[in-house]
Design a protein around this motif. Structure first.
Motif, mmCIF file in Angstrom:
data_model
loop_
_atom_site.group_PDB
_atom_site.id
_atom_site.type_symbol
_atom_site.label_atom_id
_atom_site.label_comp_id
_atom_site.label_asym_id
_atom_site.label_seq_id
_atom_site.Cartn_x
_atom_site.Cartn_y
_atom_site.Cartn_z
ATOM 1 N N UNK A 1 0.821 -1.213 0.000
ATOM 2 C CA UNK A 1 0.000 0.000 0.000
ATOM 3 C C UNK A 1 0.853 1.260 0.000
ATOM 4 N N UNK A 2 1.933 1.254 0.791
ATOM 5 C CA UNK A 2 2.795 2.426 0.858
ATOM 6 C C UNK A 2 3.431 2.746 -0.491
ATOM 7 N N UNK A 3 3.767 1.711 -1.247
ATOM 8 C CA UNK A 3 4.458 1.921 -2.509
ATOM 9 C C UNK A 3 3.523 1.937 -3.714
ATOM 10 N N UNK A 4 2.218 1.936 -3.481
ATOM 11 C CA UNK A 4 1.252 1.989 -4.577
ATOM 12 C C UNK A 4 1.161 3.412 -5.120
ATOM 13 N N UNK A 5 0.737 3.514 -6.368
ATOM 14 C CA UNK A 5 0.511 4.828 -6.964
ATOM 15 C C UNK A 5 -0.727 5.463 -6.357
ATOM 16 N N UNK A 6 -0.770 6.782 -6.379
ATOM 17 C CA UNK A 6 -1.888 7.532 -5.826
ATOM 18 C C UNK A 6 -2.858 7.860 -6.955
ATOM 19 N N UNK A 7 -4.092 7.397 -6.860
ATOM 20 C CA UNK A 7 -5.100 7.673 -7.885
ATOM 21 C C UNK A 7 -5.810 8.980 -7.544
ATOM 22 N N UNK A 8 -5.733 9.946 -8.469
ATOM 23 C CA UNK A 8 -6.355 11.251 -8.211
ATOM 24 C C UNK A 8 -7.735 11.371 -8.848
ATOM 25 N N UNK B 1 -5.065 12.712 -17.614
ATOM 26 C CA UNK B 1 -4.074 11.673 -17.455
ATOM 27 C C UNK B 1 -3.776 11.336 -15.993
ATOM 28 N N UNK B 2 -4.553 11.864 -15.066
ATOM 29 C CA UNK B 2 -4.292 11.596 -13.662
ATOM 30 C C UNK B 2 -5.024 10.367 -13.150
ATOM 31 N N UNK B 3 -5.870 9.769 -13.955
ATOM 32 C CA UNK B 3 -6.526 8.520 -13.583
ATOM 33 C C UNK B 3 -6.265 7.502 -14.671
ATOM 34 N N UNK B 4 -7.213 6.603 -14.873
ATOM 35 C CA UNK B 4 -7.127 5.640 -15.968
ATOM 36 C C UNK B 4 -7.934 6.182 -17.129
ATOM 37 N N UNK B 5 -7.301 6.327 -18.271
ATOM 38 C CA UNK B 5 -7.952 6.832 -19.470
ATOM 39 C C UNK B 5 -7.885 5.778 -20.554
ATOM 40 N N UNK B 6 -9.030 5.463 -21.148
ATOM 41 C CA UNK B 6 -9.079 4.535 -22.273
ATOM 42 C C UNK B 6 -9.440 5.334 -23.518
ATOM 43 N N UNK B 7 -8.549 5.305 -24.496
ATOM 44 C CA UNK B 7 -8.767 6.002 -25.763
ATOM 45 C C UNK B 7 -9.249 4.980 -26.784
ATOM 46 N N UNK B 8 -10.456 5.178 -27.321
ATOM 47 C CA UNK B 8 -10.997 4.281 -28.336
ATOM 48 C C UNK B 8 -10.686 4.834 -29.717
ATOM 49 N N UNK B 9 -9.858 4.118 -30.453
ATOM 50 C CA UNK B 9 -9.519 4.499 -31.819
ATOM 51 C C UNK B 9 -10.258 3.563 -32.775
ATOM 52 N N UNK B 10 -9.842 3.561 -34.053
ATOM 53 C CA UNK B 10 -10.511 2.732 -35.047
ATOM 54 C C UNK B 10 -9.929 1.323 -35.024
ATOM 55 N N UNK B 11 -10.617 0.413 -34.339
ATOM 56 C CA UNK B 11 -10.198 -0.975 -34.318
ATOM 57 C C UNK B 11 -9.172 -1.317 -33.268
ATOM 58 N N UNK B 12 -8.796 -0.376 -32.426
ATOM 59 C CA UNK B 12 -7.888 -0.663 -31.317
ATOM 60 C C UNK B 12 -8.130 0.355 -30.217
ATOM 61 N N UNK B 13 -7.473 0.164 -29.092
ATOM 62 C CA UNK B 13 -7.646 1.072 -27.965
ATOM 63 C C UNK B 13 -6.304 1.316 -27.301
ATOM 64 N N UNK B 14 -6.240 2.388 -26.525
ATOM 65 C CA UNK B 14 -5.038 2.730 -25.779
ATOM 66 C C UNK B 14 -5.440 3.007 -24.338
ATOM 67 N N UNK B 15 -4.724 2.403 -23.405
ATOM 68 C CA UNK B 15 -4.943 2.626 -21.980
ATOM 69 C C UNK B 15 -3.793 3.475 -21.461
ATOM 70 N N UNK B 16 -4.103 4.524 -20.732
ATOM 71 C CA UNK B 16 -3.092 5.416 -20.165
ATOM 72 C C UNK B 16 -3.370 5.583 -18.682
ATOM 73 N N UNK C 1 1.219 7.008 -13.004
ATOM 74 C CA UNK C 1 1.717 6.316 -11.816
ATOM 75 C C UNK C 1 2.430 7.354 -10.952
ATOM 76 N N UNK C 2 1.684 7.922 -10.016
ATOM 77 C CA UNK C 2 2.179 8.978 -9.137
ATOM 78 C C UNK C 2 2.399 8.367 -7.760
#
Length: 442
Positions: free
Chosen positions: A67-74, A231-246, A249-250
């Motif tokens: 828990x101490x070394x986990x990223x902080x979700x904003x 970009x401070x949380x989990x972002x899913x970008x839906x493109x044409x036929x694929x996706x990007x997860x961003x 890690x703070x």
């Protein structure tokens, strides 16, 4: 009883910690020459089931360290288009049902199918955490390093007169007789030895993933409209036929070293490698779409992968373009997505398995690592029952494998549903923001 664990990944080490806690003798054998010998990946999201498994197997101080070394979700995250507009998508049930409180509660009230006794569980652990994969592996190694043997490539097994299995390694050495547990991943040598031809299928999809140092990313993402918050949380970008997860890690920068260590902490506990803040990202989709027809099926990395990403993201919002342009080429990797269609019990005397060695699945469901940790906790529990004389080993392993495969088949189904969503944009009413964070645990 002695347990030989093949593979020092997350599942194998979690099992080792659980056996240590239960007082069961074990050794772990890993083909890598050292813990840091090979790239281990980046962000890993541990859900409530995974945290519960860690709490069952690890000392309390180790769990607190996670828990101490986990990223902080904003922020909770969001689904967006390549232009950073809100994307309306149909969510598969898995992204809501996989991590509900009811699901965790059901796991905790279950009894051992072999004995009928209630299973132990940790105190309620709300939510989930994002951790750096190497950090979690170092925590899992803490306290058992003397039982983990590196530079040991599995070769074969033999059987003693009383039926116990012995693992033999390519350097001519061998382990102690007993139970062998395959925890050596998708390309498991143990699985190929005892069940040849059971290699997970290639789905045709690939992941391209890497990181962008946050110090650079902040300079190029921040603007007067505050789009950097995307970009401070989990972002899913839906493109044409694929996706990007961003995901950002703070990491906490509070002087944890100045606080008294948790009760029961070993003063000689292993130091953890420092990890700087970064933006983790992963492309997922068909190989021919992400890599191009000419390079489909290859393992593109570095500058070549970065050039391909630049082509894929032409015309995207400048913030996203800057994010990938400032990525570190050496961190970019391509990983084919494989899946075990229908995980089945192995039913091999004195050999069993856990995690990807038995049930490889797409990362799109975010369940692979958590399922492996759950396997480890359940197997440790069953083996403790054997060590205490509550039931014979064959009965315990049969019960473990039935339960493990039942859970794994459901996890594979949910992962397939997640992959289907990421591969095709479908429009409907806006989804809830918290669901974006369930999209992927790469």
């Amino acid at each position: 009883m002695h347990v030989t664990i093949i593979g020092a990944g997350l599942g194998g080490l979690c099992l080792a910690q659980g056996l240590r806690r239960a007082g069961v003798a074990f050794d772990v054998y890993e083909r890598d020459t050292a813990p840091e010998a090979r790239f281990q990946g980046y962000r890993l999201r541990i859900d409530a089931d995974g945290l519960d498994a860690l709490a069952q197997c690890l000392p309390a101080a180790h769990v607190e360290r996670v828990r101490e070394r986990a990223a902080v979700a904003r922020t909770g995250g969001r689904f967006v288009t390549p232009q950073l507009a809100n994307a309306d998508v149909i969510l598969p049930p898995s992204w809501h049902d996989a991590h509900t409180d009811e699901s965790v509660t059901e796991h905790r009230r279950r009894t051992c199918p072999a004995t009928g006794h209630p299973e132990p569980h940790a105190p309620d652990i709300p939510g989930d955490v994002s951790v750096h994969r190497q950090t979690l592996r170092e925590i899992l190694l803490d306290g058992i390093r003397d039982r983990v043997h590196f530079g040991k490539s599995f070769a074969r097994t033999t059987t003693t007169d009383d039926g116990r299995r012995v693992a033999h390694f390519e350097d001519g050495s061998h382990g102690a007789p007993g139970l062998i547990v395959a925890a050596d991943g998708t390309h498991s040598r143990v699985r190929e030895y005892v069940l040849p031809g059971m290699t997970p299928r290639d789905t045709g999809d690939v992941c391209i993933y890497g990181l962008t140092p946050l110090s650079t990313a902040l300079l190029v993402l921040m603007d007067a409209h505050g789009e950097a918050a995307t970009m401070e949380g989990s972002t899913v970008v839906f493109a044409d036929g694929f996706a990007v997860i961003v995901q950002a890690m703070l990491f906490r920068r509070a002087p944890a070293a100045n606080r008294p260590p948790p009760e029961g902490t070993d003063p000689a506990r292993m130091p953890l490698s420092p990890v700087a803040d970064y933006l983790y990202w992963a492309f997922i989709g068909p190989s021919h779409r992400l890599l191009g027809t000419r390079h489909a099926g290859t393992e593109m990395s570095g500058a070549a992968a970065l050039a391909r990403i630049e082509t894929l993201t032409q015309g995207w919002h400048p913030h996203l373009g800057s994010l990938f342009a400032h990525a570190v080429p050496e961190t970019i990797r391509t990983m084919p997505v494989r899946s075990t269609t229908s995980p089945l019990p192995w039913q091999i005397d004195n050999v069993t398995g856990l995690g990807d060695a038995v049930h490889t699945m797409s990362p799109a469901g975010g369940l692979g690592a958590n399922t492996a940790l759950r396997d480890a906790a359940r197997l440790a529990y069953h083996l403790q029952s054997v060590a205490r004389g509550h039931l014979p080993l064959p009965q315990a392993i049969a019960a473990y494998e039935r339960d493990m495969c039942e859970r794994a088949r459901e996890a594979v189904r949910l992962a397939d549903a997640g992959a289907a969503l990421l591969a095709a944009r479908r429009h409907t009413s806006p989804p809830s923001s918290r669901s974006a964070s369930d999209a992927m645990h790469l």
